[in-house]
Motif scaffolding. Structure first.
Motif, PDB file in Angstrom:
ATOM      1  N   GLU A  92       0.845  -1.349  -0.100  1.00 25.42           N
ATOM      2  CA  GLU A  92       0.042  -0.131   0.015  1.00 25.42           C
ATOM      3  C   GLU A  92       0.779   1.107   0.035  1.00 25.42           C
ATOM      4  N   LEU A  93       1.791   1.337   0.693  1.00 29.30           N
ATOM      5  CA  LEU A  93       2.755   2.514   0.911  1.00 29.30           C
ATOM      6  C   LEU A  93       3.565   2.536  -0.563  1.00 29.30           C
ATOM      7  N   MET A  94       4.032   1.537  -1.094  1.00 25.82           N
ATOM      8  CA  MET A  94       4.489   1.646  -2.240  1.00 25.82           C
ATOM      9  C   MET A  94       3.772   2.114  -3.344  1.00 25.82           C
ATOM     10  N   LYS A  95       2.374   1.723  -3.527  1.00 24.33           N
ATOM     11  CA  LYS A  95       1.405   2.107  -4.503  1.00 24.33           C
ATOM     12  C   LYS A  95       1.140   3.662  -4.199  1.00 24.33           C
ATOM     13  N   ILE A  96       0.986   4.236  -2.822  1.00 23.68           N
ATOM     14  CA  ILE A  96       0.710   5.549  -2.615  1.00 23.68           C
ATOM     15  C   ILE A  96       2.002   6.476  -2.940  1.00 23.68           C
ATOM     16  N   THR A  97       3.047   6.007  -2.746  1.00 26.56           N
ATOM     17  CA  THR A  97       4.183   6.378  -2.813  1.00 26.56           C
ATOM     18  C   THR A  97       4.612   6.920  -4.334  1.00 26.56           C
ATOM     19  N   GLY A  98       4.377   5.807  -5.056  1.00 23.42           N
ATOM     20  CA  GLY A  98       4.535   6.001  -6.598  1.00 23.42           C
ATOM     21  C   GLY A  98       3.782   6.884  -7.253  1.00 23.42           C
ATOM     22  N   LEU A  99       2.262   7.092  -6.840  1.00 24.29           N
ATOM     23  CA  LEU A  99       1.449   7.957  -7.142  1.00 24.29           C
ATOM     24  C   LEU A  99       1.744   9.573  -6.757  1.00 24.29           C
ATOM     25  N   VAL A 100       2.092   9.644  -5.473  1.00 24.77           N
ATOM     26  CA  VAL A 100       2.366  10.998  -5.192  1.00 24.77           C
ATOM     27  C   VAL A 100       3.783  11.302  -5.972  1.00 24.77           C
ATOM     28  N   LEU A 101       4.644  10.587  -6.049  1.00 27.20           N
ATOM     29  CA  LEU A 101       5.950  11.049  -6.687  1.00 27.20           C
ATOM     30  C   LEU A 101       5.759  11.363  -8.242  1.00 27.20           C
ATOM     31  N   ASP A 102       4.762  10.455  -8.829  1.00 24.51           N
ATOM     32  CA  ASP A 102       4.471  10.773 -10.361  1.00 24.51           C
ATOM     33  C   ASP A 102       3.499  11.824 -10.535  1.00 24.51           C
ATOM     34  N   LYS A 103       2.566  11.990  -9.601  1.00 22.37           N
ATOM     35  CA  LYS A 103       1.225  13.044  -9.744  1.00 22.37           C
ATOM     36  C   LYS A 103       1.491  14.320  -8.788  1.00 22.37           C
ATOM     37  N   TYR A 104       1.768  14.016  -7.725  1.00 24.18           N
ATOM     38  CA  TYR A 104       1.493  15.251  -6.866  1.00 24.18           C
ATOM     39  C   TYR A 104       2.504  16.053  -6.201  1.00 24.18           C
ATOM     40  N   CYS A 105       3.750  15.673  -6.157  1.00 25.42           N
ATOM     41  CA  CYS A 105       4.745  16.283  -5.675  1.00 25.42           C
ATOM     42  C   CYS A 105       5.466  17.171  -6.483  1.00 25.42           C
ATOM     43  N   SER A 106       5.153  18.373  -6.312  1.00 28.12           N
ATOM     44  CA  SER A 106       5.624  19.592  -7.291  1.00 28.12           C
ATOM     45  C   SER A 106       7.030  19.562  -7.220  1.00 28.12           C
ATOM     46  N   VAL A 107       7.804  19.225  -6.185  1.00 27.73           N
ATOM     47  CA  VAL A 107       9.273  19.510  -6.340  1.00 27.73           C
ATOM     48  C   VAL A 107       9.867  18.122  -7.071  1.00 27.73           C
ATOM     49  N   ALA A 108       9.426  17.012  -6.847  1.00 33.83           N
ATOM     50  CA  ALA A 108       9.699  16.061  -7.759  1.00 33.83           C
ATOM     51  C   ALA A 108       9.669  16.280  -9.245  1.00 33.83           C
ATOM     52  N   SER A 109       8.440  16.696  -9.600  1.00 32.34           N
ATOM     53  CA  SER A 109       7.962  17.094 -11.048  1.00 32.34           C
ATOM     54  C   SER A 109       8.966  18.263 -11.266  1.00 32.34           C
ATOM     55  N   SER A 110       9.403  19.128 -10.683  1.00 29.60           N
ATOM     56  CA  SER A 110      10.073  20.062 -10.929  1.00 29.60           C
ATOM     57  C   SER A 110      11.505  19.632 -11.531  1.00 29.60           C
ATOM     58  N   LEU A 111      11.882  18.421 -10.942  1.00 33.42           N
ATOM     59  CA  LEU A 111      13.227  17.961 -11.314  1.00 33.42           C
ATOM     60  C   LEU A 111      13.240  17.373 -12.764  1.00 33.42           C
ATOM     61  N   ASN A 112      11.974  17.297 -13.418  1.00 39.64           N
ATOM     62  CA  ASN A 112      12.004  16.720 -14.679  1.00 39.64           C
ATOM     63  C   ASN A 112      11.483  17.495 -15.774  1.00 39.64           C
ATOM     64  N   VAL A 113      11.513  18.993 -15.505  1.00 41.07           N
ATOM     65  CA  VAL A 113      11.229  19.673 -16.644  1.00 41.07           C
ATOM     66  C   VAL A 113      12.325  20.943 -16.866  1.00 41.07           C
ATOM     67  N   LYS A 114      12.296  21.480 -18.048  1.00 41.60           N
ATOM     68  CA  LYS A 114      12.907  22.739 -18.260  1.00 41.60           C
ATOM     69  C   LYS A 114      12.638  23.874 -17.659  1.00 41.60           C
ATOM     70  N   VAL A 115      13.395  24.573 -16.796  1.00 40.15           N
ATOM     71  CA  VAL A 115      13.115  25.732 -16.056  1.00 40.15           C
ATOM     72  C   VAL A 115      13.750  26.845 -16.946  1.00 40.15           C
ATOM     73  N   ASP A 116      12.794  28.052 -17.033  1.00 39.02           N
ATOM     74  CA  ASP A 116      13.227  29.290 -17.758  1.00 39.02           C
ATOM     75  C   ASP A 116      13.535  30.122 -16.515  1.00 39.02           C
ATOM     76  N   PHE A 117      14.807  30.812 -17.006  1.00 38.82           N
ATOM     77  CA  PHE A 117      15.477  31.645 -15.979  1.00 38.82           C
ATOM     78  C   PHE A 117      15.604  32.922 -16.846  1.00 38.82           C
ATOM     79  N   SER A 118      15.834  34.182 -16.034  1.00 42.50           N
ATOM     80  CA  SER A 118      15.813  35.542 -16.622  1.00 42.50           C
ATOM     81  C   SER A 118      16.735  36.031 -15.505  1.00 42.50           C
ATOM     82  N   VAL A 119      17.340  37.112 -15.966  1.00 39.38           N
ATOM     83  CA  VAL A 119      18.509  37.646 -15.461  1.00 39.38           C
ATOM     84  C   VAL A 119      18.095  39.437 -15.325  1.00 39.38           C
TER      85      VAL A 119
END
Length: 135
Positions: free
Chosen positions: A102-129
């Motif tokens: 149960e914990l593994m299933k919930i953890t997988g779901l959270v990391l794939d769909k709900y954790c914004s920090v984990a999701s942010s590691l998978n996208v290109k971020v635009d920076f400006s200066v």
């Protein structure tokens, strides 16, 4: 969401959120260090982001959570940029009514769909200066 990071010294900075809460960011050597480095903060952010959603999901399913600890470690590139190549989290749940599956299933779901920090590691971020001359 807004954050302001201020120079304190060459290897020490202070981050402040919109509520005025402060975090010390410290990149000095181990003998002088008194705070987390940016990469340590990133590991903590991934852990905490996932942990909140995991615990809330367990409680929504009426599971008993007596304790929950996340041990996270990461490997980084040797060359710059020294980005993470692997992040491993061990989720340690103390619960009389939750099975590991149960914990593994919930953890997988959270990391794939709900954790914004984990999701942010998978996208290109635009920076400006912007540079300001204050003289």
């Amino acid at each position: 969401m807004k954050n302001i990071t201020r120079y304190v010294s060459d290897f020490v900075y202070e981050g402040q959120n919109e509520n005025g809460d402060l975090v010390n960011i410290d990149m000095r050597g181990p003998d002088e260090k008194k705070g987390h480095s940016p990469t340590e903060l990133l590991l903590s952010a991934v852990s905490a982001c996932a942990a909140v959603d995991i615990v809330l999901t367990l409680k929504k399913k009426r599971k008993i959570v007596k304790d929950f600890v996340v041990e996270t470690d990461g490997d980084r590139n040797e060359d710059h940029p020294r980005s993470f190549t692997r992040i491993h989290s061990k989720y340690i749940l103390t619960s009389p009514d939750t099975k590991p599956e149960e914990l593994m299933k919930i953890t997988g779901l959270v990391l794939d769909k709900y954790c914004s920090v984990a999701s942010s590691l998978n996208v290109k971020v635009d920076f400006s200066v912007e540079i300001r001359d204050t003289e």
